[in-house]
Design an enzyme around this catalytic site. Structure first.
Site, PDB file in Angstrom:
ATOM      1  N   ASP A  22       0.840  -1.192   0.000  1.00  0.00           N
ATOM      2  CA  ASP A  22       0.000   0.000   0.000  1.00  0.00           C
ATOM      3  C   ASP A  22       0.881   1.251   0.000  1.00  0.00           C
ATOM      4  O   ASP A  22       1.468   1.599   1.016  1.00  0.00           O
ATOM      5  CB  ASP A  22      -0.890  -0.047   1.248  1.00  0.00           C
ATOM      6  CG  ASP A  22      -1.809   1.152   1.335  1.00  0.00           C
ATOM      7  OD1 ASP A  22      -1.915   1.910   0.342  1.00  0.00           O
ATOM      8  OD2 ASP A  22      -2.428   1.334   2.416  1.00  0.00           O
ATOM      9  N   ASN A  24      -0.050   4.528  -0.689  1.00  0.00           N
ATOM     10  CA  ASN A  24      -0.606   5.803  -0.209  1.00  0.00           C
ATOM     11  C   ASN A  24      -1.345   5.660   1.128  1.00  0.00           C
ATOM     12  O   ASN A  24      -2.072   6.563   1.544  1.00  0.00           O
ATOM     13  CB  ASN A  24      -1.519   6.431  -1.267  1.00  0.00           C
ATOM     14  CG  ASN A  24      -2.760   5.579  -1.503  1.00  0.00           C
ATOM     15  OD1 ASN A  24      -2.864   4.468  -0.970  1.00  0.00           O
ATOM     16  ND2 ASN A  24      -3.692   6.078  -2.293  1.00  0.00           N
ATOM     17  N   ASP A  26      -3.935   3.951   2.289  1.00  0.00           N
ATOM     18  CA  ASP A  26      -5.393   3.936   2.475  1.00  0.00           C
ATOM     19  C   ASP A  26      -5.861   2.512   2.784  1.00  0.00           C
ATOM     20  O   ASP A  26      -7.051   2.220   2.773  1.00  0.00           O
ATOM     21  CB  ASP A  26      -6.109   4.480   1.225  1.00  0.00           C
ATOM     22  CG  ASP A  26      -5.887   3.605   0.001  1.00  0.00           C
ATOM     23  OD1 ASP A  26      -5.096   2.641   0.092  1.00  0.00           O
ATOM     24  OD2 ASP A  26      -6.501   3.873  -1.045  1.00  0.00           O
ATOM     25  N   ASP A  30      -1.432  -0.845  -4.062  1.00  0.00           N
ATOM     26  CA  ASP A  30      -1.575   0.006  -5.253  1.00  0.00           C
ATOM     27  C   ASP A  30      -0.294   0.027  -6.090  1.00  0.00           C
ATOM     28  O   ASP A  30       0.720  -0.581  -5.713  1.00  0.00           O
ATOM     29  CB  ASP A  30      -1.972   1.433  -4.835  1.00  0.00           C
ATOM     30  CG  ASP A  30      -1.089   1.938  -3.705  1.00  0.00           C
ATOM     31  OD1 ASP A  30       0.140   1.733  -3.779  1.00  0.00           O
ATOM     32  OD2 ASP A  30      -1.616   2.509  -2.728  1.00  0.00           O
ATOM     33  N   ASP A  99      -2.829  -9.259 -16.767  1.00  0.00           N
ATOM     34  CA  ASP A  99      -3.885 -10.254 -16.763  1.00  0.00           C
ATOM     35  C   ASP A  99      -4.879  -9.885 -17.855  1.00  0.00           C
ATOM     36  O   ASP A  99      -5.277  -8.729 -17.969  1.00  0.00           O
ATOM     37  CB  ASP A  99      -4.587 -10.232 -15.394  1.00  0.00           C
ATOM     38  CG  ASP A  99      -4.912 -11.621 -14.908  1.00  0.00           C
ATOM     39  OD1 ASP A  99      -5.631 -12.342 -15.627  1.00  0.00           O
ATOM     40  OD2 ASP A  99      -4.468 -11.983 -13.801  1.00  0.00           O
ATOM     41  N   ASP A 198      -6.950 -15.272 -18.537  1.00  0.00           N
ATOM     42  CA  ASP A 198      -7.882 -15.811 -17.555  1.00  0.00           C
ATOM     43  C   ASP A 198      -8.861 -16.813 -18.184  1.00  0.00           C
ATOM     44  O   ASP A 198      -9.459 -16.531 -19.232  1.00  0.00           O
ATOM     45  CB  ASP A 198      -8.668 -14.631 -16.956  1.00  0.00           C
ATOM     46  CG  ASP A 198      -9.506 -15.014 -15.756  1.00  0.00           C
ATOM     47  OD1 ASP A 198      -8.930 -15.473 -14.753  1.00  0.00           O
ATOM     48  OD2 ASP A 198     -10.743 -14.851 -15.822  1.00  0.00           O
ATOM     49  N   GLU A 256      -4.592 -19.526 -18.393  1.00  0.00           N
ATOM     50  CA  GLU A 256      -5.141 -20.181 -17.206  1.00  0.00           C
ATOM     51  C   GLU A 256      -6.214 -21.130 -17.725  1.00  0.00           C
ATOM     52  O   GLU A 256      -7.205 -20.698 -18.306  1.00  0.00           O
ATOM     53  CB  GLU A 256      -5.746 -19.156 -16.235  1.00  0.00           C
ATOM     54  CG  GLU A 256      -6.053 -19.770 -14.897  1.00  0.00           C
ATOM     55  CD  GLU A 256      -7.414 -19.409 -14.328  1.00  0.00           C
ATOM     56  OE1 GLU A 256      -7.652 -19.698 -13.160  1.00  0.00           O
ATOM     57  OE2 GLU A 256      -8.255 -18.858 -15.063  1.00  0.00           O
ATOM     58  N   HIS A 327      -3.610 -16.508  -6.343  1.00  0.00           N
ATOM     59  CA  HIS A 327      -4.617 -15.735  -5.618  1.00  0.00           C
ATOM     60  C   HIS A 327      -5.941 -16.484  -5.478  1.00  0.00           C
ATOM     61  O   HIS A 327      -6.881 -15.962  -4.889  1.00  0.00           O
ATOM     62  CB  HIS A 327      -4.844 -14.408  -6.346  1.00  0.00           C
ATOM     63  CG  HIS A 327      -5.391 -14.634  -7.723  1.00  0.00           C
ATOM     64  ND1 HIS A 327      -4.646 -15.246  -8.720  1.00  0.00           N
ATOM     65  CD2 HIS A 327      -6.598 -14.373  -8.268  1.00  0.00           C
ATOM     66  CE1 HIS A 327      -5.386 -15.346  -9.815  1.00  0.00           C
ATOM     67  NE2 HIS A 327      -6.570 -14.820  -9.574  1.00  0.00           N
ATOM     68  N   ASP A 328      -6.051 -17.687  -6.050  1.00  0.00           N
ATOM     69  CA  ASP A 328      -7.306 -18.441  -6.016  1.00  0.00           C
ATOM     70  C   ASP A 328      -7.273 -19.630  -5.074  1.00  0.00           C
ATOM     71  O   ASP A 328      -8.191 -20.451  -5.086  1.00  0.00           O
ATOM     72  CB  ASP A 328      -7.642 -18.973  -7.425  1.00  0.00           C
ATOM     73  CG  ASP A 328      -8.101 -17.881  -8.367  1.00  0.00           C
ATOM     74  OD1 ASP A 328      -8.617 -16.857  -7.882  1.00  0.00           O
ATOM     75  OD2 ASP A 328      -7.940 -18.051  -9.582  1.00  0.00           O
TER      76      ASP A 328
HETATM   77  O1  ISL Z   1     -12.777 -23.616 -12.507  1.00  0.00           O
HETATM   78  C1  ISL Z   1     -12.782 -23.475 -11.323  1.00  0.00           C
HETATM   79  C2  ISL Z   1     -13.105 -24.599 -10.466  1.00  0.00           C
HETATM   80  O2  ISL Z   1     -12.933 -25.798 -11.161  1.00  0.00           O
HETATM   81  C3  ISL Z   1     -12.479 -22.175 -10.703  1.00  0.00           C
HETATM   82  O3  ISL Z   1     -11.728 -22.320  -9.557  1.00  0.00           O
HETATM   83  C4  ISL Z   1     -11.715 -21.360 -11.709  1.00  0.00           C
HETATM   84  O4  ISL Z   1     -10.568 -22.054 -12.050  1.00  0.00           O
HETATM   85  C5  ISL Z   1     -11.201 -20.087 -11.223  1.00  0.00           C
HETATM   86  O5  ISL Z   1     -12.119 -19.460 -10.429  1.00  0.00           O
HETATM   87  C6  ISL Z   1     -10.862 -19.228 -12.408  1.00  0.00           C
HETATM   88  O6  ISL Z   1     -10.086 -18.212 -11.949  1.00  0.00           O
HETATM   89  C7  ISL Z   1      -9.947 -17.031 -12.663  1.00  0.00           C
HETATM   90  O7  ISL Z   1     -11.151 -16.512 -13.163  1.00  0.00           O
HETATM   91  C8  ISL Z   1     -12.096 -16.095 -12.190  1.00  0.00           C
HETATM   92  C9  ISL Z   1     -11.495 -15.238 -11.084  1.00  0.00           C
HETATM   93  O8  ISL Z   1     -12.403 -15.144 -10.020  1.00  0.00           O
HETATM   94  C10 ISL Z   1     -10.196 -15.797 -10.572  1.00  0.00           C
HETATM   95  O9  ISL Z   1      -9.628 -14.953  -9.611  1.00  0.00           O
HETATM   96  C11 ISL Z   1      -9.322 -15.989 -11.760  1.00  0.00           C
HETATM   97  O10 ISL Z   1      -8.025 -16.400 -11.411  1.00  0.00           O
HETATM   98  C12 ISL Z   1     -13.139 -15.319 -12.941  1.00  0.00           C
HETATM   99  O11 ISL Z   1     -12.528 -14.328 -13.720  1.00  0.00           O
HETATM  100 CA    CA Z   2      -3.403   2.336  -1.386  1.00  0.00          CA
END
Ligand code: ISL
Ligand code: CA
Length: 528
Positions: A22, A24, A26, A30, A99, A198, A256, A327-328
């Site tokens: 972060d 700034n 908040d 960022d 992305d 994605d 992905e 992140h997932d």
């Molecule tokens: O397909 C899934 C389960 O079998 C989901 O987990 C999928 O793989 C995943 O959510 C896809 O991720 C990406 O697209 C999503 C987003 O929420 C994720 O953060 C991103 O990485 C929708 O854009």
């Molecule tokens: Ca910030």
């Protein structure tokens, strides 16, 4: 094998902007924060950054719902700051990929708004609309419930595989493909080095959007998948994007691709076919028979077998990605050892494997700090739409809320989205300097020789809780000795002509809990 390209020998670092740094003050990460950490990243030794979405967005799914692909979300900063980030990264010799979220747009995107306002607008055919009375098919959303909702004054159905505010684009419409391609070129012209695409294997849907097989749906947890996870025009659309955008810019593309599997992944990433350079496959993130929203212990023996299988069969024209976290997903280290007792040892073990196996490593922010899962106390501590909707749906089905919470707590994506602990402000998580130093040393080691990147891969021992392998080229031979056990183990027998590379010294002849050692063969020619 294959051509030598920068992204094969690079170590990538994934940044999730909201929780990276972060600048700034908040409370939200960022662009200024990212710029302030470029020296740190350079020091760590990473060659390329993958920046999760920073585009203008209503943030229903943390930026994976894009309203304007050519604008920066003000919470992250300005376009001038983005340009500065790109320049500063390049000045340090680092590449930057972004992305690309084009399976869907936000429902607030002007295309969708125009389509809603006028059924005769050319943008109406940019999405999957249906004026049927009932829900058009039985597909389910990845974020619970039906994949269809009614929008606008006419209450028209539109398809959304993810949240209601993430409406799927109709890639069969050439105008959609043209607009996507123009936008990609716009960023590549700016100097961006590539994209992570994605859920890119979902872009081609079976004509007529037929009902999904309910038994497949039960098995997978989502209904309809077989009609779009590997659709009829996927290869054509990817090739077209390569020819018109990525190829001419010599830009990098990693897809992905949930659920694609190795055989189809081979076709998508074979360098002679010119579609994608690499993919993220996710089959190794859960032990078979288990799902993410489940409280269970991950088995590293499965990870070993998966990696060996892909290395052996993916083929010499395809190149693997190596990652444990993003992140997932919750942090892998906590899935392996929920008690946290061996957190540091497991982080070091994972780092050793990631930097010595064939493929390109993708470090997720915080991996290098040794971060484990966060101790969330209740559903009210979570922000992620997937977790919140999952909890709500299962509780409303009459399941015991405590049981549902246990599963959500085990699998929530929020574990990976907690602010990184750069300073004393966040005393709950502590960064681990030992793990940090190890990442730095191991990245340096990987960069110091070709054997760990392009060398051959031979497995010497793959018995239970053991993984011993060689990486070798004409110059060097490395032996990597890994234990997946909390008990001490006898080390792999090493002869006089090997020297220890990592760790820097040994306190015990035996391999400790989750121990990992790297040996290098002393060149016989040099001895003589
Ligand atoms: O397909 C899934 C389960 O079998 C989901 O987990 C999928 O793989 C995943 O959510 C896809 O991720 C990406 O697209 C999503 C987003 O929420 C994720 O953060 C991103 O990485 C929708 O854009
Ligand atoms: Ca910030």
């Amino acid at each position: 094998p294959g051509d030598r390209r920068w992204w094969k020998s690079a170590v990538f670092y994934q940044i999730y902007p909201s929780s990276f740094c972060d600048g700034n003050h908040d409370g939200i990460g960022d662009l200024a924060g990212i710029i302030s950490k470029l020296d740190y990243l350079q020091d760590l030794g990473v060659d390329a950054l993958w920046l999760c979405p920073i585009y203008d967005s209503p943030m229903d799914d943390n930026g994976y719902d894009i309203r304007d692909y050519r604008a920066i979300n003000p919470r992250f900063g300005t376009m001038a700051q983005f340009d500065a980030l790109l320049k500063e990264a390049h000045q340090r010799g680092m590449r930057l990929i972004m992305d690309l979220v084009v399976n869907h747009t936000s429902d607030e995107h002007p295309f969708f708004q125009k389509a809603l306002a006028d059924a005769h607008s050319p943008y109406h055919d940019y999405y999957f609309f249906s004026s049927s009375k009932n829900v058009p098919n039985n597909w389910t959303s990845f974020f619970s419930g039906s994949a269809w909702d009614q929008y606008g004054d006419r209450r028209e159905w539109a398809l959304h595989l993810f949240a209601k505010k993430q409406v799927d684009l109709n890639w069969d419409n050439p105008a959609v493909r043209h607009d996507v391609c123009t936008m990609v070129n716009w960023w590549l012209d700016k100097g961006v080095d590539g994209f992570r695409l994605d859920v890119i294997n979902y872009i081609s849907k079976d004509a007529g959007l037929p009902d999904g097989d309910v038994s497949v749906g039960k098995l997978m947890g989502y209904t309809g998948i077989e009609h779009y996870y590997y659709g009829p025009h996927l290869h054509d659309y990817l090739h077209e994007l390569h020819e018109n955008a990525f190829g001419p810019h010599d830009a990098f593309a990693i897809g992905e691709t949930p659920g694609l599997g190795m055989e189809m992944a081979k076709l998508v990433t074979d360098e002679r076919r010119k579609e994608l350079d690499m993919i993220f496959s996710f089959d190794h993130l859960e032990t078979p028979g288990h799902v993410r929203f489940e409280d269970y212990r991950y088995d590293l023996n499965y990870l070993r077998d998966y990696l060996i299988d892909w290395s052996a069969h993916y083929g010499s024209h395809c190149w693997m990605s190596l990652f444990y976290n993003n992140h997932d997903n919750p942090r892998m280290v906590s899935k392996i050892d929920p008690s946290g007792k061996y957190r540091r040892e497991i982080c070091l073990l994972l780092a050793v494997m990631q930097m010595t196996l064939p493929g390109t490593p993708f470090v997720y922010q915080g991996d290098e700090m040794g971060l484990a899962n966060y101790d969330f106390h209740s559903i009210h501590d979570l922000h992620d739409i997937e977790s919140l909707r999952y909890y709500k749906e299962h509780v409303s089905l009459g399941e015991d809320p405590d049981d549902v919470w246990k599963r959500v707590k085990a699998g929530t994506r929020d574990h990976a989205r907690v602010m990184l602990p750069w300073n004393e402000e966040n005393p709950v998580q502590k960064e681990d300097p030992v793990v940090c130093k190890a990442y730095q040393d191991l990245i340096r080691l990987r960069h110091s020789c070709d054997a760990l990147v392009y060398g051959s891969f031979h497995v010497l021992d793959r018995r239970h809780d053991r993984f011993v392998y060689l990486r070798r080229d004409d110059e060097d031979t490395y032996l990597i000795d890994c234990s997946f056990s909390a008990e001490k183990q006898e080390p792999y027998p090493i002869h006089y002509n090997w020297t220890l590379v990592w760790p820097s010294c040994l306190y015990d002849h035996k391999l400790g809990p989750y121990g990992a050692r790297i040996w290098k063969r002393i060149d016989d020619r040099k001895i003589k």
